[in-house]
Design a protein around this motif. Structure first.
Motif, PDB file in Angstrom:
ATOM      1  N   THR A 184       0.812  -1.221   0.000  1.00  8.11           N
ATOM      2  CA  THR A 184       0.000   0.000   0.000  1.00  8.11           C
ATOM      3  C   THR A 184       0.843   1.269   0.000  1.00  8.11           C
ATOM      4  O   THR A 184       0.399   2.302  -0.486  1.00  8.11           O
ATOM      5  N   ASP A 185       2.035   1.249   0.596  1.00  6.56           N
ATOM      6  CA  ASP A 185       2.811   2.458   0.859  1.00  6.56           C
ATOM      7  C   ASP A 185       2.001   3.422   1.729  1.00  6.56           C
ATOM      8  O   ASP A 185       2.203   4.630   1.682  1.00  6.56           O
ATOM      9  N   SER A 186       1.050   2.881   2.478  1.00  2.84           N
ATOM     10  CA  SER A 186       0.210   3.735   3.324  1.00  2.84           C
ATOM     11  C   SER A 186       1.079   4.494   4.330  1.00  2.84           C
ATOM     12  O   SER A 186       2.101   3.976   4.787  1.00  2.84           O
ATOM     13  N   PRO A 187       0.700   5.751   4.597  1.00  2.00           N
ATOM     14  CA  PRO A 187      -0.589   6.403   4.306  1.00  2.00           C
ATOM     15  C   PRO A 187      -0.651   7.102   2.956  1.00  2.00           C
ATOM     16  O   PRO A 187      -1.544   7.919   2.736  1.00  2.00           O
ATOM     17  N   TYR A 188       0.268   6.783   2.055  1.00  2.00           N
ATOM     18  CA  TYR A 188       0.329   7.454   0.756  1.00  2.00           C
ATOM     19  C   TYR A 188      -0.295   6.589  -0.332  1.00  2.00           C
ATOM     20  O   TYR A 188      -0.457   5.383  -0.173  1.00  2.00           O
ATOM     21  N   LEU A 189      -0.647   7.212  -1.459  1.00  2.70           N
ATOM     22  CA  LEU A 189      -0.991   6.517  -2.701  1.00  2.70           C
ATOM     23  C   LEU A 189      -2.151   5.530  -2.562  1.00  2.70           C
ATOM     24  O   LEU A 189      -2.068   4.377  -2.968  1.00  2.70           O
ATOM     25  N   ALA A 190      -3.239   5.999  -1.986  1.00  6.82           N
ATOM     26  CA  ALA A 190      -4.416   5.137  -1.839  1.00  6.82           C
ATOM     27  C   ALA A 190      -4.920   4.675  -3.202  1.00  6.82           C
ATOM     28  O   ALA A 190      -4.933   5.431  -4.171  1.00  6.82           O
ATOM     29  N   PRO A 191      -5.339   3.425  -3.288  1.00 11.73           N
ATOM     30  CA  PRO A 191      -5.846   2.901  -4.563  1.00 11.73           C
ATOM     31  C   PRO A 191      -7.240   3.432  -4.876  1.00 11.73           C
ATOM     32  O   PRO A 191      -7.945   3.941  -3.994  1.00 11.73           O
ATOM     33  N   VAL A 192      -7.660   3.295  -6.121  1.00 14.03           N
ATOM     34  CA  VAL A 192      -9.056   3.484  -6.483  1.00 14.03           C
ATOM     35  C   VAL A 192      -9.853   2.435  -5.695  1.00 14.03           C
ATOM     36  O   VAL A 192      -9.424   1.277  -5.636  1.00 14.03           O
ATOM     37  N   PRO A 193     -10.941   2.765  -5.007  1.00 15.17           N
ATOM     38  CA  PRO A 193     -11.748   3.984  -5.081  1.00 15.17           C
ATOM     39  C   PRO A 193     -11.442   5.032  -4.002  1.00 15.17           C
ATOM     40  O   PRO A 193     -12.272   5.906  -3.763  1.00 15.17           O
ATOM     41  N   PHE A 194     -10.279   4.949  -3.360  1.00 13.06           N
ATOM     42  CA  PHE A 194      -9.941   5.879  -2.279  1.00 13.06           C
ATOM     43  C   PHE A 194      -8.880   6.891  -2.697  1.00 13.06           C
ATOM     44  O   PHE A 194      -8.334   7.600  -1.858  1.00 13.06           O
ATOM     45  N   ARG A 195      -8.593   6.963  -3.986  1.00 15.47           N
ATOM     46  CA  ARG A 195      -7.515   7.826  -4.464  1.00 15.47           C
ATOM     47  C   ARG A 195      -7.692   9.265  -3.948  1.00 15.47           C
ATOM     48  O   ARG A 195      -8.788   9.821  -3.999  1.00 15.47           O
ATOM     49  N   GLY A 196      -6.586   9.846  -3.465  1.00 15.92           N
ATOM     50  CA  GLY A 196      -6.622  11.201  -2.939  1.00 15.92           C
ATOM     51  C   GLY A 196      -6.943  11.287  -1.469  1.00 15.92           C
ATOM     52  O   GLY A 196      -6.880  12.364  -0.878  1.00 15.92           O
ATOM     53  N   ARG A 197      -7.258  10.144  -0.852  1.00 14.96           N
ATOM     54  CA  ARG A 197      -7.551  10.101   0.578  1.00 14.96           C
ATOM     55  C   ARG A 197      -6.458   9.334   1.312  1.00 14.96           C
ATOM     56  O   ARG A 197      -5.624   8.689   0.688  1.00 14.96           O
ATOM     57  N   PRO A 198      -6.435   9.391   2.651  1.00 14.95           N
ATOM     58  CA  PRO A 198      -5.415   8.626   3.387  1.00 14.95           C
ATOM     59  C   PRO A 198      -5.509   7.135   3.062  1.00 14.95           C
ATOM     60  O   PRO A 198      -6.603   6.584   2.916  1.00 14.95           O
ATOM     61  N   ASN A 199      -4.363   6.519   2.972  1.00 14.69           N
ATOM     62  CA  ASN A 199      -4.284   5.094   2.637  1.00 14.69           C
ATOM     63  C   ASN A 199      -4.060   4.269   3.900  1.00 14.69           C
ATOM     64  O   ASN A 199      -3.453   4.751   4.867  1.00 14.69           O
ATOM     65  N   TYR A 200      -4.519   3.014   3.862  1.00 10.13           N
ATOM     66  CA  TYR A 200      -4.370   2.091   4.988  1.00 10.13           C
ATOM     67  C   TYR A 200      -3.961   0.715   4.462  1.00 10.13           C
ATOM     68  O   TYR A 200      -4.341   0.335   3.345  1.00 10.13           O
ATOM     69  N   PRO A 201      -3.228  -0.055   5.271  1.00  7.76           N
ATOM     70  CA  PRO A 201      -2.863  -1.405   4.841  1.00  7.76           C
ATOM     71  C   PRO A 201      -4.053  -2.283   4.471  1.00  7.76           C
ATOM     72  O   PRO A 201      -3.924  -3.184   3.640  1.00  7.76           O
ATOM     73  N   THR A 202      -5.209  -2.021   5.068  1.00  3.79           N
ATOM     74  CA  THR A 202      -6.395  -2.815   4.751  1.00  3.79           C
ATOM     75  C   THR A 202      -6.821  -2.644   3.289  1.00  3.79           C
ATOM     76  O   THR A 202      -7.564  -3.478   2.755  1.00  3.79           O
ATOM     77  N   TYR A 203      -6.309  -1.605   2.622  1.00  2.00           N
ATOM     78  CA  TYR A 203      -6.652  -1.383   1.218  1.00  2.00           C
ATOM     79  C   TYR A 203      -5.787  -2.211   0.267  1.00  2.00           C
ATOM     80  O   TYR A 203      -5.949  -2.111  -0.955  1.00  2.00           O
ATOM     81  N   VAL A 204      -4.891  -3.017   0.802  1.00  2.00           N
ATOM     82  CA  VAL A 204      -4.036  -3.825  -0.078  1.00  2.00           C
ATOM     83  C   VAL A 204      -4.877  -4.794  -0.918  1.00  2.00           C
ATOM     84  O   VAL A 204      -4.464  -5.209  -2.004  1.00  2.00           O
ATOM     85  N   ARG A 205      -6.066  -5.111  -0.437  1.00  8.75           N
ATOM     86  CA  ARG A 205      -6.951  -5.992  -1.193  1.00  8.75           C
ATOM     87  C   ARG A 205      -7.294  -5.405  -2.569  1.00  8.75           C
ATOM     88  O   ARG A 205      -7.448  -6.157  -3.547  1.00  8.75           O
TER      89      ARG A 205
END
Length: 259
Positions: A204-225
Motif C-alpha cells: 500500500t505504501d500507506s498512508p500514501y498513494l491510496a488505490p481506487v476507489p480511495f484515491r486522494g484520501r489517506p491510505n491504509y494497509p487494509t486497502y491492499v486488497r
C-alpha cells in the motif's frame, strides 16, 4: 490471507480507530492481513516506530534512510549494520535514488545508497528500493555494488518492462502499489501482466498513494486488497491466487516461516 509488503504504520491516521493502534491491528486481522512490513525512512523517528510495532509478531520492520531525507542523520554502513541485526529487522531501506524531489549535486544520495547496499550484504538481508526519475543510475549502482547477492524489492513500481526485466535479473522482486489501479497507469499495468508469478509482491505504501476507489484520501494497509483485485483482473486470475502467490513470494524473499 494478504501481506502488505510496504507501509509506514507510524504515519497512518488512527483517528478512525479511536487513535488506538491496537484497534487498527484488530481491523487488519479482520481484513485478513497476515503480515505487515513497516518501512523506515529516517533514524530520528525509528525508535518510536519500533516501540509502536514491537508488541506485534505479525509486523516486521526495516531500517534505513529515504533518499530524500536531508535534515536527519546520514548513517554509515557500519551504523546500519548495527541497527539491522535484530531478527525483527528483516530488510534494509527504504533506500535508492530520487531525482524528482532532490536537485543539484546528488553525490551524497549515491553514497547513502551504496552504504545501504553494503550494509544489506553484510547482514544478508534484502533491500527495499525507492527509485524516481533515476532508473539508469539506480540499476547501475545496484550492479556496481553487487546488490544481487541479497536482492530485494523495487517498491511502488512505476517504471517500464525494460527496467523490470533488468531488476529481475539483479534478483529483485517487483512490488505493485495502489498506483496500478489508476486509469493512467497503463505502462505499469502492462508490467503487472508480465512479471513472473514467483517474483511479484503487493503493497500500500500507506498512508500514501491510496488505490481506487480511495484515491486522494489517506491510505491504509487494509486497502491492499484493492491492489490484489487489480492484479487478479490484469492477470486473468483470482484474488485468492494473487494473495497466495504474493504471500509465498514475501516469505521466500525474507526467509521467514509463515505463522
Amino acid at each position: 490471507m494478504l501481506i502488505d509488503s510496504h507501509c509506514h504504520l507510524d504515519r497512518i491516521d488512527l483517528a478512525p480507530y479511536q487513535n488506538d493502534f491496537s484497534c487498527f491491528m484488530r481491523e487488519a486481522a479482520n481484513s485478513k492481513i497476515e503480515h505487515l512490513l513497516c518501512i523506515s525512512i529516517d533514524l530520528e523517528t525509528y525508535p518510536a516506530m519500533l516501540d509502536l510495532v514491537s508488541p506485534y509478531q505479525q509486523i516486521s520492520v526495516t531500517v534505513g534512510v529515504h533518499p530524500n531525507v536531508q535534515d536527519g542523520k546520514d548513517p554509515s554502513a557500519e551504523e546500519l549494520i548495527a541497527l539491522g541485526k535484530p531478527d525483527k529487522v528483516i530488510g534494509i531501506g527504504e533506500t535508492g535514488l530520487d531525482y524528482f524531489r532532490s536537485e543539484g549535486d546528488l553525490g551524497w544520495q549515491h553514497q547513502r545508497f551504496r552504504n545501504h547496499i553494503n550494509a544489506a550484504k553484510a547482514l544478508k538481508k534484502p533491500l527495499i528500493i525507492h527509485t524516481r526519475e533515476a532508473k539508469h543510475d539506480t540499476l547501475r549502482i545496484l550492479e556496481e555494488e553487487g546488490a544481487s547477492e541479497v536482492g530485494g524489492i523495487i517498491h511502488c513500481f512505476t517504471e517500464d518492462w525494460e527496467f523490470a526485466k533488468k531488476a529481475l535479473d539483479l534478483n529483485f522482486y517487483i512490488s505493485f502499489s495502489g498506483i496500478v489501479t489508476f486509469n493512467s497507469a497503463k505502462e505499469i499495468q502492462e508490467v503487472a501482466k508480465k512479471v513472473p508469478a514467483n517474483r511479484f509482491l503487493i503493497e500500500t505504501d500507506s498512508p500514501y498513494l491510496a488505490p481506487v476507489p480511495f484515491r486522494g484520501r489517506p491510505n491504509y494497509p487494509t486497502y491492499v486488497r484493492y491492489v490484489a483485485e487489480k492484479l487478479a483482473e490484469l492477470r486473468g486470475t483470482t484474488v485468492d491466487e494473487i494473495a497466495g502467490l504474493s504471500t509465498e513470494n514475501f516469505y521466500r524473499l525474507f526467509k521467514l516461516v509463515q505463522l
